[in-house]
Write a protein that holds these residues in place. Sequence first.
Motif, PDB file in Angstrom:
ATOM      1  N   ALA A 134       0.835  -1.203   0.000  1.00  0.00           N
ATOM      2  CA  ALA A 134       0.000   0.000   0.000  1.00  0.00           C
ATOM      3  C   ALA A 134       0.869   1.251   0.000  1.00  0.00           C
ATOM      4  N   ALA A 135       1.933   1.249   0.805  1.00  0.00           N
ATOM      5  CA  ALA A 135       2.830   2.405   0.853  1.00  0.00           C
ATOM      6  C   ALA A 135       3.508   2.631  -0.499  1.00  0.00           C
ATOM      7  N   TYR A 136       3.867   1.543  -1.172  1.00  0.00           N
ATOM      8  CA  TYR A 136       4.477   1.654  -2.498  1.00  0.00           C
ATOM      9  C   TYR A 136       3.522   2.338  -3.480  1.00  0.00           C
ATOM     10  N   LEU A 137       2.250   1.939  -3.472  1.00  0.00           N
ATOM     11  CA  LEU A 137       1.274   2.531  -4.386  1.00  0.00           C
ATOM     12  C   LEU A 137       0.987   3.984  -4.014  1.00  0.00           C
ATOM     13  N   ILE A 138       0.930   4.267  -2.728  1.00  0.00           N
ATOM     14  CA  ILE A 138       0.698   5.644  -2.288  1.00  0.00           C
ATOM     15  C   ILE A 138       1.856   6.537  -2.723  1.00  0.00           C
ATOM     16  N   GLU A 139       3.086   6.052  -2.542  1.00  0.00           N
ATOM     17  CA  GLU A 139       4.243   6.848  -2.964  1.00  0.00           C
ATOM     18  C   GLU A 139       4.242   7.046  -4.467  1.00  0.00           C
ATOM     19  N   ARG A 140       3.856   6.028  -5.207  1.00  0.00           N
ATOM     20  CA  ARG A 140       3.825   6.131  -6.660  1.00  0.00           C
ATOM     21  C   ARG A 140       2.868   7.226  -7.120  1.00  0.00           C
ATOM     22  N   HIS A 141       1.732   7.385  -6.457  1.00  0.00           N
ATOM     23  CA  HIS A 141       0.710   8.332  -6.914  1.00  0.00           C
ATOM     24  C   HIS A 141       0.700   9.646  -6.139  1.00  0.00           C
ATOM     25  N   LEU A 142       1.059   9.608  -4.863  1.00  0.00           N
ATOM     26  CA  LEU A 142       0.923  10.791  -4.012  1.00  0.00           C
ATOM     27  C   LEU A 142       2.240  11.316  -3.466  1.00  0.00           C
TER      28      LEU A 142
END
Length: 372
Positions: free
Chosen positions: A193-201
Motif C-alpha cells: 500500500a505504501a508503495y502505491l501511495i508513494e507512486r501516486h501521491l
Amino acid sequence: MPDGAWNGWQPGDAPKRPKEAVLSVGFILANRFTLTALATFLDALRLAADDGDGSRQIRCRWTIMGSGSGTEPVRSSCGVSIAPWEAFQDPRGFDYIVVVGGLLNPGPQLDAETIAYLKAAAAAGVTLVGVCTGGFALSRIGLMARRRCCVSWYHYSDYVEEFPDVEPVADQLYVVDRDRITCSGGAGVADLAAYLIERHLGRACAQKTMHILLIDKARPANQPQPQPPTHNEVVNDRVRRALLLMEQHLADPLTVEDIARKVNISTRQFERLFRFSTGMSPTAFYRVLRLRYGLWLLRNSTRSITDIAVECGFADCAHFSRQFREGFGVSPSSLRRGGGEPDGLTLPSDSPAALLRAFDLRGAPPDRRLYE
C-alpha cells in the motif's frame, strides 16, 4: 446482467473517474478472505487520503464491490462478514482493482460474474492486484499467464501443485509485473500500500501513512519473507508436529522429552522416528534451525547480536557466536561488518544431502521436493 455491462457501463463508453481522486482503488472480496489484508490496505488508503485523521476520500478513493446488487455479505476467514458497498463499477475508473484472497478451502473463490468483471478489467488495461491468496484467484481464471506471482511461503507448495507451469515467487513481500501486482499478505500488505501511495501521491504522503500506522518505514518489494518452515515434505504426522513445535519455540527451545510428550510418543521412539524421517537427531536439527534463523536475522534486521542470540534461544551472545562460527565458518560480528559470507552450513556427518538442501543459505523458497 450481461458480461461487460456493470452499473450501466458498456464497452466503448468513456471512462468515469472522480476528478479529485489521485489514487482510485476498487476491492473485491474472495470467499473466506483475510480480514487483516483488507483492513491494512484500507487503513493505509484512508490515512493517505486526508489530512489529520479525517478519513475523507479526497486524495484517494476506494470502494468494496460485489456481484449482483453488491450487498450480499462475504464471510472472512475469521468469521467476520462484510457486505460490499456497491455493485461492480466501470473498471476504467480505478487505478487498481484488488482481489483480497484468504483460505484455500474447496469451492470457488469467486463467482461467475466476478470472474467476468475481472477479465473485462484486464482487457481494459486496469492493473489487477492479488493480496494474500488473491494471486491464486487471478491464476485460476487465467489472468497471471506469463507473469510472476508472489505467494506466501506457507502456500508455496499449494501453488506449485496447482500451477506446475508457473514459477511462483516466495522470497519477496510483493511482486510488480507490468499490469499485475501480487502480495504474499500479512504485514507485507502495508508495504505494498505504501508503495502505491508513494507512486501516486509522493514519498512524504507514504511516510506519513506508515508513521501513523506505527511502522518505521516501508520495506521494498524484494525484502525477503521471514524464513520458511522446513516440514513441507515430512510425511509422518508426529514428526511434522514436532517440527512445528520447534519452529514455534525458537526463542525458548523445548527439550526432546517435552516434544516427545506433546506428540504422545516415548522419547526413544520419537528420536528413532525423527531420525528416520529427517536423517538427523532432533537435537541437531533443532540447533541448525535456530542457527539458520539467526543467520536470517543478521542479514535482514538491525537487531544487536545479543538480542538475536536470545531470540534464537541461546543462553548468551558468546554461546551463540561460538555455535554460529562452528556452523558457518564466520562469526556473527564479522558477517555484520561484511568481513565474510558463509558458503555452507556444516551439518552433522550423518545428515543426508537432502537436509543440506533444506538449509540452503541463499534464501531459496521452500520446495515441495525438499526431502526427496
